[in-house]
Design a protein around this motif. Structure first.
Motif, PDB file in Angstrom:
ATOM      1  N   ASP A 154       0.824  -1.205   0.000  1.00 62.90           N
ATOM      2  CA  ASP A 154       0.000   0.000   0.000  1.00 62.90           C
ATOM      3  C   ASP A 154       0.861   1.258   0.000  1.00 62.90           C
ATOM      4  O   ASP A 154       0.593   2.220  -0.727  1.00 62.90           O
ATOM      5  CB  ASP A 154      -0.906  -0.039   1.233  1.00 62.90           C
ATOM      6  N   ILE A 155       1.911   1.266   0.813  1.00 61.04           N
ATOM      7  CA  ILE A 155       2.818   2.421   0.854  1.00 61.04           C
ATOM      8  C   ILE A 155       3.455   2.648  -0.507  1.00 61.04           C
ATOM      9  O   ILE A 155       3.553   3.791  -0.991  1.00 61.04           O
ATOM     10  CB  ILE A 155       3.894   2.221   1.938  1.00 61.04           C
ATOM     11  N   ASP A 156       3.874   1.576  -1.151  1.00 59.06           N
ATOM     12  CA  ASP A 156       4.497   1.702  -2.472  1.00 59.06           C
ATOM     13  C   ASP A 156       3.509   2.263  -3.486  1.00 59.06           C
ATOM     14  O   ASP A 156       3.850   3.139  -4.293  1.00 59.06           O
ATOM     15  CB  ASP A 156       5.004   0.334  -2.937  1.00 59.06           C
ATOM     16  N   ALA A 157       2.253   1.790  -3.455  1.00 55.13           N
ATOM     17  CA  ALA A 157       1.243   2.278  -4.397  1.00 55.13           C
ATOM     18  C   ALA A 157       0.976   3.764  -4.186  1.00 55.13           C
ATOM     19  O   ALA A 157       0.886   4.540  -5.150  1.00 55.13           O
ATOM     20  CB  ALA A 157      -0.056   1.480  -4.237  1.00 55.13           C
ATOM     21  N   PHE A 158       0.868   4.193  -2.932  1.00 61.31           N
ATOM     22  CA  PHE A 158       0.623   5.608  -2.656  1.00 61.31           C
ATOM     23  C   PHE A 158       1.821   6.464  -3.062  1.00 61.31           C
ATOM     24  O   PHE A 158       1.647   7.581  -3.574  1.00 61.31           O
ATOM     25  CB  PHE A 158       0.276   5.821  -1.178  1.00 61.31           C
ATOM     26  N   ALA A 159       3.021   5.964  -2.845  1.00 61.81           N
ATOM     27  CA  ALA A 159       4.204   6.723  -3.254  1.00 61.81           C
ATOM     28  C   ALA A 159       4.196   6.945  -4.768  1.00 61.81           C
ATOM     29  O   ALA A 159       4.459   8.052  -5.251  1.00 61.81           O
ATOM     30  CB  ALA A 159       5.476   5.986  -2.828  1.00 61.81           C
ATOM     31  N   ARG A 160       3.875   5.902  -5.519  1.00 57.15           N
ATOM     32  CA  ARG A 160       3.821   6.024  -6.977  1.00 57.15           C
ATOM     33  C   ARG A 160       2.691   6.965  -7.404  1.00 57.15           C
ATOM     34  O   ARG A 160       2.839   7.754  -8.344  1.00 57.15           O
ATOM     35  CB  ARG A 160       3.653   4.645  -7.614  1.00 57.15           C
ATOM     36  N   GLY A 161       1.534   6.869  -6.717  1.00 62.60           N
ATOM     37  CA  GLY A 161       0.412   7.731  -7.056  1.00 62.60           C
ATOM     38  C   GLY A 161       0.700   9.195  -6.784  1.00 62.60           C
ATOM     39  O   GLY A 161       0.376  10.072  -7.599  1.00 62.60           O
ATOM     40  N   VAL A 162       1.302   9.488  -5.632  1.00 57.48           N
ATOM     41  CA  VAL A 162       1.651  10.867  -5.289  1.00 57.48           C
ATOM     42  C   VAL A 162       2.650  11.433  -6.290  1.00 57.48           C
ATOM     43  O   VAL A 162       2.501  12.567  -6.780  1.00 57.48           O
ATOM     44  CB  VAL A 162       2.226  10.936  -3.859  1.00 57.48           C
ATOM     45  N   MET A 163       3.664  10.660  -6.624  1.00 60.00           N
ATOM     46  CA  MET A 163       4.687  11.152  -7.555  1.00 60.00           C
ATOM     47  C   MET A 163       4.096  11.371  -8.943  1.00 60.00           C
ATOM     48  O   MET A 163       4.468  12.324  -9.636  1.00 60.00           O
ATOM     49  CB  MET A 163       5.848  10.157  -7.594  1.00 60.00           C
ATOM     50  N   ARG A 164       3.172  10.522  -9.347  1.00 62.49           N
ATOM     51  CA  ARG A 164       2.541  10.711 -10.656  1.00 62.49           C
ATOM     52  C   ARG A 164       1.718  11.993 -10.668  1.00 62.49           C
ATOM     53  O   ARG A 164       1.743  12.750 -11.643  1.00 62.49           O
ATOM     54  CB  ARG A 164       1.663   9.492 -10.986  1.00 62.49           C
ATOM     55  N   TYR A 165       0.978  12.249  -9.584  1.00 58.42           N
ATOM     56  CA  TYR A 165       0.199  13.476  -9.506  1.00 58.42           C
ATOM     57  C   TYR A 165       1.113  14.699  -9.567  1.00 58.42           C
ATOM     58  O   TYR A 165       0.812  15.676 -10.271  1.00 58.42           O
ATOM     59  CB  TYR A 165      -0.630  13.518  -8.221  1.00 58.42           C
TER      60      TYR A 165
END
Length: 529
Positions: free
Chosen positions: A191-202
Motif C-alpha cells: 500500500d505504501i508503495d502504491a501511494f508513493a507512486r500515485g503521489v509522484m505521478r500526480y
C-alpha cells in the motif's frame, strides 16, 4: 476513514424489468459465428472496469474563509500507477481542490489526504474535514434520512493549501488494472508503495514538484503516512509536514498476551466515564484529570500488569479500587476480568444499568442492544448514526454536483476483500540496530523516526479525540514518544486534543480550534518557502 470495519459496502440498485410493447417485428439479426471474437465479446460478462487512461473532469467552485472568497478548481480524476517495468497496474482516483493564485506567485502547498481501514475510501475526510464542502451531521444522535445538507466548509484548509483526496486501491473509484487483481496491493508495504507512486505521478502531471508537500492521514492512514513519508523521501520527494489524525502506528502492541493495550485504553475509558457522568467524584474538566490518569496508568497500573501472577491479592484490590474511581466500572467487575478490560466489554458495561452501549469511533454516542446480558455491543452507534449521511452526500456531490462520469460504483469501503485478516500486516522498517530490520508486524513510527532524522525540517502534528476508542490518544502518545528521536527534533512534534471522537471534525464545537491548530502547523512547516 481505517484499522476497523466502519460501514457496509454500497449495493447496486436492481433494475426493474421493462414491459415488452406490441410493436412491429424488429429486423432479424444474424448471430455471430460460434468461436468468433464477436461471439466471445457477446458471451463476456458486462463488468465495469477502470481505464488505463488517466482522467480529469474539472469544475469551478468557490468558498468563503475568514470573510474572503476563494475561487478554486475541483478535479475528480485518476492517475495510473505503473510497476518498475512500466506496466499499468492500478488506476488511483482522487478529487483535487486547487485554489486560484496570482500569476507569478510562489507555488502553493499541496496536501495529499486519505482515510484508513485498511479498506476505507477517503469519503470521511473528503465530506467532513478540511475540504471546501462538507455534509452537516447531528450532535451525538442519529442523522436524519435524505435529503442531506451539503454546505460550504468555512473551516476548510484551502486558504493554506491545495488538497488532494485519494482513494486506496480497491476503495472508492480506485481499481487494479491490467494483469493486477488487487491482493498485490493489500498490505502495509504494498500500500505504501502504491501511494508513493500515485503521489509522484500526480506531482508530475500537475507540475507540483516545486510545491511544499504535506501528508494528512486518518486512522490507518496515519500508519500509512508514517511509512509513506520515509518512502517518498527515499525517492527524492522532500516533505514539509505530516498530519496524524487519530493515530495507530504500531500493530505489535495489540497482539494477544501483551498488556500495553490495556494501559493504552485506560485514559480513554476515564474520558468516556467523565463524559457520561459515571464518576463518583467527577472533576470539573477533562484536564488535568486525564494527565493524572495517564501517570497512574503508566505507573502503578503498568507495574501491576507487569507482575502478572506475582501480583498479591492486596495489590490487586488496591489497583481495582483506583481503577474503578477512574473508569466508573465496579471493583467487582474489574477483579472478575483480572484488571484487563477489553474494549468491547467496557463499551457494554459502562452503561449496562441504563440499557445502553457506547460507541467505538466516538464514545459520546449511545446505542441500544436487543438485551443487556452480552459481553459486547451489537454494533457501533457512531457508525450507524452518521454513515448514511456521508455515503449519501458523497454520491450526491460526486456524481450529481460535480457530474463525474464513470461506469464504476463508488465503494465507501472494501472490507469484504481487504478486511477480516486478508491485509498483510507485516512491514520491514528502515535501519535499526544491527544494520537492518526484519519483517514484523508494522510499526511505522520507526519509519517516521528515520524520516525526521534524515530531514530535520520535517514537522509532525498529532491530532487526537479524547472519545476515540478505535485509536486511543494515549496509544498515539506511546508510539510517538518511543521513536527515539534526538532532543533537538522534539520541537518538530506537536500534540493537540479535542473533545470529540475518531472523526474529530464531526463535532462542530471543536472545528474552529481544529482549523486554528492546522493553520499554525502549516505556517510553521512552510516558513522560509
Amino acid at each position: 476513514m481505517r484499522a476497523y470495519p466502519l460501514i457496509a459496502a454500497l449495493g447496486l440498485a436492481a433494475l426493474a424489468a421493462q414491459p415488452v410493447l406490441a410493436q412491429e417485428k424488429p429486423p432479424a439479426v444474424e448471430a455471430p459465428a460460434k468461436g468468433s471474437e464477436k461471439a466471445a465479446k457477446a458471451d463476456a460478462p458486462d463488468l465495469a472496469q477502470a481505464s488505463a487512461e488517466e482522467d480529469a473532469q474539472p469544475r469551478r467552485g468557490s468558498v468563503t474563509v475568514g470573510g474572503k472568497v476563494i475561487g478554486y478548481t475541483v478535479t475528480p480524476g485518476t492517475v495510473v500507477i505503473r510497476n518498475d517495468d512500466g506496466e499499468a497496474v492500478a488506476s488511483m482516483f482522487y478529487v483535487a481542490y486547487v485554489a486560484d493564485r496570482p500569476k507569478g506567485s510562489a507555488p502553493r502547498p499541496v496536501t495529499f489526504t486519505y482515510n484508513g481501514g485498511p479498506g476505507s475510501s477517503s469519503m470521511w475526510l473528503h465530506m467532513g474535514s478540511i475540504g471546501p464542502v462538507h455534509v452537516e451531521t447531528p450532535l451525538v444522535e442519529v442523522a436524519a434520512p435524505a435529503p442531506y445538507k451539503i454546505t460550504e466548509n468555512h473551516e476548510t484548509m484551502l486558504d493554506k493549501t491545495d488538497i488532494v483526496f485519494i482513494d486506496a486501491i480497491g476503495t472508492g473509484l480506485s481499481r487494479p488494472i491490467g494483469k493486477s487483481k488487487g491482493p498485490e496491493f493489500y498490505g502495509v508495504d504494498q500500500d505504501i508503495d502504491a501511494f508513493a507512486r500515485g503521489v509522484m505521478r500526480y506531482l508530475t502531471i500537475n507540475d507540483r514538484w516545486d510545491s511544499p508537500k504535506f501528508l494528512f492521514g486518518e486512522s490507518y492512514g496515519t500508519l500509512r503516512s508514517a511509512g509513506l513519508v520515509h518512502a517518498l523521501q527515499e525517492r527524492g520527494v522532500q516533505v514539509n509536514g505530516v498530519v496524524l489524525l487519530s493515530s495507530i502506528l504500531n500493530y505489535g502492541i495489540r497482539q494477544p498476551g501483551f498488556d500495553q493495550i490495556f494501559v493504552t485504553y485506560l485514559p480513554s475509558y476515564a474520558a468516556t466515564a467523565w463524559y457520561h457522568n459515571r464518576l463518583q467524584n467527577r472533576p470539573a474538566a477533562l484536564e488535568p484529570f486525564l494527565t493524572e490518569v495517564r501517570e497512574w496508568a503508566r505507573g502503578p497500573y503498568a507495574t501491576a500488569m507487569a507482575k502478572g501472577s506475582d501480583l498479591s491479592d492486596a495489590e490487586r484490590s488496591a489497583i481495582a479500587k483506583q481503577m474503578s474511581a477512574y473508569t466508573g466500572l465496579s471493583e467487582k467487575f474489574l477483579l472478575s476480568v483480572d484488571l484487563r478490560v477489553e474494549l468491547g466489554r467496557f463499551r457494554k458495561e459502562l452503561l449496562r444499568d441504563q440499557s445502553r452501549t457506547v460507541g467505538r469511533l466516538d464514545s459520546r454516542f449511545k446505542g441500544i442492544d436487543v438485551d443487556d446480558g452480552g459481553d459486547g455491543p451489537e454494533f457501533d452507534a457512531t457508525d450507524t448514526s452518521i454513515s448514511g449521511a456521508y455515503i449519501g452526500a458523497l454520491n450526491k456531490y460526486l456524481f450529481g454536483t460535480l457530474g463525474y462520469k464513470t461506469k464504476l460504483s463508488y465503494r465507501p469501503n472494501y472490507y469484504a476483500q481487504i478486511g477480516g485478516g486478508k491485509w498483510d500486516q507485516k512491514h520491514r522498517a528502515p535501519g535499526g540496530r544491527g544494520g537492518g530490520a526484519q519483517m514484523a508486524l508494522a510499526d511505522t513510527a520507526l519509519d517516521l523516526s528515520m524520516a525526521m532524522r534524515q530531514n530535520p525540517k520535517l514537522k509532525v502534528l498529532s491530532q487526537n479525540g479524547y472519545y476515540d476508542m478505535a485509536t486511543p490518544f494515549f496509544g498515539a502518545e506511546y508510539d510517538l514518544k518511543h521513536m527515539q528521536i534526538d532532543p533537538s527534533l522534539q520541537k518538530n512534534l506537536t500534540y493537540k486534543y479535542y473533545e470529540s471522537g475518531h472523526m474529530v471534525y464531526i463535532n462542530p464545537a471543536v472545528t474552529t480550534q481544529f482549523k486554528k491548530d492546522l493553520d499554525a502547523f502549516y505556517d510553521s512547516a512552510t516558513q522560509g518557502n
